[in-house]
Motif scaffolding. Structure first.
Motif, PDB file in Angstrom:
ATOM      1  N   ALA A  60       0.834  -1.202   0.000  1.00 33.16           N
ATOM      2  CA  ALA A  60       0.000   0.000   0.000  1.00 33.16           C
ATOM      3  C   ALA A  60       0.870   1.254   0.000  1.00 33.16           C
ATOM      4  CB  ALA A  60      -0.903   0.017   1.230  1.00 33.16           C
ATOM      5  N   PRO A 103      -1.487   3.363  -9.219  1.00 36.02           N
ATOM      6  CA  PRO A 103      -1.708   2.832  -7.870  1.00 36.02           C
ATOM      7  C   PRO A 103      -1.070   1.467  -7.664  1.00 36.02           C
ATOM      8  CG  PRO A 103      -3.721   2.699  -9.145  1.00 36.02           C
ATOM      9  CD  PRO A 103      -2.723   3.420 -10.000  1.00 36.02           C
ATOM     10  N   GLY A 107      -3.410  -0.470  -2.850  1.00 35.48           N
ATOM     11  CA  GLY A 107      -4.185   0.752  -2.779  1.00 35.48           C
ATOM     12  C   GLY A 107      -3.431   1.909  -2.144  1.00 35.48           C
TER      13      GLY A 107
END
Length: 132
Positions: A60, A103, A107
């Protein structure tokens, strides 16, 4: 009479505020690293503004806003991210992603680190995940 008394710019106050912010960002970066994150950028700027810290946690991407205040300041740092600031952080995160390949699989998250510097004793560093 100095510039502050005349209503003009106060370079000493600006320098002190920037130094306070840099100190808070250093404490925040250490806290994030202690939590297992990897800081990949600090003070990333584009035309739309600045991201204080960009980090990775697993797969992430974490966009982190840092707010530093002295104890007794009018506003606690955790109260500083209002809806307009949150929207700006989301736009900046999108800009970062556009400039850095899109991305990641895990996320994107926006976090806030609040730093309070007491008159005595150690700074208090609070990390809140997913604020915006």
């Amino acid at each position: 009479m100095d510039a502050h008394e005349t209503g003009g710019p106060d370079p000493r106050g600006d320098r002190a505020r920037r130094a306070l912010g840099r100190y808070g960002e250093e404490l925040a970066a250490r806290r994030l690293a202690e939590a297992g994150m990897t800081v990949i950028a600090r003070n990333w700027r584009c035309r739309g503004g600045e991201i204080d810290i960009v980090a990775r946690e697993g797969d992430a991407l974490v966009v982190c806003e840092v707010k530093t205040r002295r104890e007794g300041a009018f506003e606690h740092p955790m109260e500083a991210v209002r809806p307009a600031k949150a929207a700006r952080l989301r736009r900046l995160a999108g800009r970062w992603l556009a400039d850095h390949g899109g991305p990641p699989g895990g996320g994107v998250r926006i976090d806030l680190v609040g730093v309070v510097l007491p008159r005595r004793g150690a700074p208090v560093v609070e990390h809140v995940r997913g604020v915006a």
